[in-house]
Design a protein around this motif. Structure first.
Motif, short mmCIF file in Angstrom:
data_model
loop_
_atom_site.label_atom_id
_atom_site.label_comp_id
_atom_site.label_asym_id
_atom_site.label_seq_id
_atom_site.Cartn_x
_atom_site.Cartn_y
_atom_site.Cartn_z
N ARG A 96 11.65 -1.33 -3.45
CA ARG A 96 10.39 -0.61 -3.66
C ARG A 96 10.52 0.50 -4.67
NH1 ARG A 96 6.93 2.43 -4.64
NH2 ARG A 96 5.05 2.96 -3.46
N GLN A 122 0.55 -1.87 -10.83
CA GLN A 122 0.14 -0.61 -11.45
C GLN A 122 1.12 -0.15 -12.53
OE1 GLN A 122 -0.24 2.10 -8.15
NE2 GLN A 122 -2.08 1.10 -7.34
N ARG A 150 1.23 -3.85 -4.90
CA ARG A 150 0.21 -2.98 -5.51
C ARG A 150 0.83 -2.02 -6.50
NH1 ARG A 150 -2.86 -2.02 0.27
NH2 ARG A 150 -4.34 -3.78 0.09
N THR A 151 1.98 -1.47 -6.14
CA THR A 151 2.68 -0.58 -7.05
C THR A 151 3.16 -1.33 -8.29
OG1 THR A 151 3.41 0.87 -5.27
CG2 THR A 151 4.68 0.94 -7.31
N GLU A 176 9.34 0.57 -8.96
CA GLU A 176 8.50 1.63 -9.53
C GLU A 176 9.19 2.31 -10.70
OE1 GLU A 176 5.68 5.35 -8.15
OE2 GLU A 176 7.11 4.52 -6.72
N ASP A 233 2.41 -3.15 -0.11
CA ASP A 233 2.45 -1.85 -0.79
C ASP A 233 3.21 -1.96 -2.11
OD1 ASP A 233 2.19 1.17 -0.85
OD2 ASP A 233 4.37 0.99 -0.78
#
Length: 377
Positions: free
Chosen positions: A335, A45, A41-42, A339, A38
């Protein structure tokens, strides 16, 4: 789209337990595959280019559970579309022909997004406890050089014959060969490590350093690369603490250090002493690291990525000015902070890069060798 010489960004993959600081402070992170898929993927992006998986086989400095780096890297590649994943590997633990074949296959299945970080090795106990031969510092780097030459020979040559001190083969042809060879990263602080980078590696990783320390190392490795008509690119480790105010960010670092697990940090310090002391010039990894540096075990606080998004972006661009091509970031709450960094810091870096004088861009490329020599990836 970013310019060809735009800074690249990577993050440390938490594929081992314990987080990225040896501290009892809360770390909202997880070494499970689901969490990391997860996050990868972030990361792609929000603007990250690379992820670096860690390599450990035995418990050490807080990492009581470890996911193997190459297998984990393949999982992240399979779950993403653009992110490059750097798998850390040890010569002496991997047979190079197995890794060469695995990497060639991974390139064809991932769109040429696998890279390799060749770790010469510093953790003696891990080798001896596993029944593996432990070499002195200079021999470890000679073995690592042969390892890289062996990999590239299998990828690039027909009827490849190699007669080294550590690896040998006769008239070997590997098919299919990779369309694009994996980029080769390496670290190290000693004169031997710098010379090896100049001769062979695509990327040279540094532990956290001041601007002055980074500039000095960039220059030293560039001089080694120039002797061989090559260009080497440079990455630096930095533990990023991005908060709404500088005071808040500094307080987080102070708390990390105040809550350091003293026994584990000291054990780590003892384990790495030989890495600095075993070199002829006493310039090995961690040779001058203090207790507070070792709390983030790759000296990440030294880079100074601590403050508001604007302050951190400005600091990063200063590193670009002295020759850094990639910033390898570590985070406390991995995480959520990956981001935030991608959404708030990377765009500011891109704006600051656009404002750099064009002359500075061209001078930087010339200083790096202008792309001369073999650059893979």
């Amino acid at each position: 789209m970013t310019s060809p010489d735009a800074l690249s960004f990577a993050y440390w993959v938490p594929n081992v337990s314990g987080g990225l600081v040896v501290s009892d402070i809360e770390q909202r992170t997880d070494h499970s595959p689901a969490y990391n898929i997860d996050m990868a993927r972030t990361a792609e992006q929000v603007g990250f280019d690379y992820a670096l998986t860690q390599v450990r086989y035995l418990a050490s400095y807080g990492a009581d559970a470890q996911q193997e780096s190459v297998a984990f890297s393949l999982a992240l590649l399979g779950a993403t579309e653009r992110l490059k994943v750097i798998a850390a590997v040890h010569p002496g633990q991997w047979p190079p022909h197995i890794l060469a074949k695995l990497a060639a296959t991974a390139q064809s299945t991932s769109g040429n997004r696998l890279a390799l970080n060749i770790v010469s090795g510093w953790f003696k106990k891990e080798y001896t406890d596993l029944g593996l031969a432990w070499l002195d510092h200079e021999e470890r780097y000679r073995r690592a050089e042969e390892f890289i030459e062996f990999l590239r020979g299998l990828w690039d040559e027909e009827e490849f014959t190699y007669r080294g001190d550590f690896y040998r083969t006769r008239d070997v042809t590997f098919r299919p060969a990779p369309d694009t060879n994996p980029e080769i990263f390496q670290g190290g602080n000693s004169t031997s490590a710098q010379a090896m980078a100049g001769r062979l590696s695509d990327w040279y990783f540094m532990n956290g350093k001041t601007l002055e320390g980074a500039a000095e190392q960039v220059q030293a490795v560039r001089e080694q690369a120039a002797l061989h008509g090559r260009r080497v690119r440079f990455g630096i480790n930095g533990f990023a603490v991005v908060r709404d105010s500088e005071a808040e960010a500094v307080a987080v670092v102070d708390e990390i250090i105040a809550k350091a697990n003293t026994d584990k940090v000291n054990d780590f310090g003892e384990a790495v002493k030989q890495a600095g002391a075993s070199t002829a010039d006493k310039k090995g990894m961690w040779a001058d690291s203090e207790f507070k540096d070792l709390v983030q075990y790759n000296d990440g606080f030294r880079t100074g990525l601590i403050g508001t998004p604007e302050q951190v972006a400005e600091r990063i661009v200063e590193y670009k000015k002295v020759g850094i091509d990639l910033v390898l970031t570590g985070f406390l709450h991995v995480r959520e902070e990956v981001e935030r960094f991608g959404r708030e810091v990377i765009p500011l870096v891109r704006e600051l890069e656009r404002d750099l004088p064009e002359q500075q861009h061209s001078q930087r490329l010339v200083a790096a060798g202008g792309g001369a020599g073999r650059t893979v990836g």
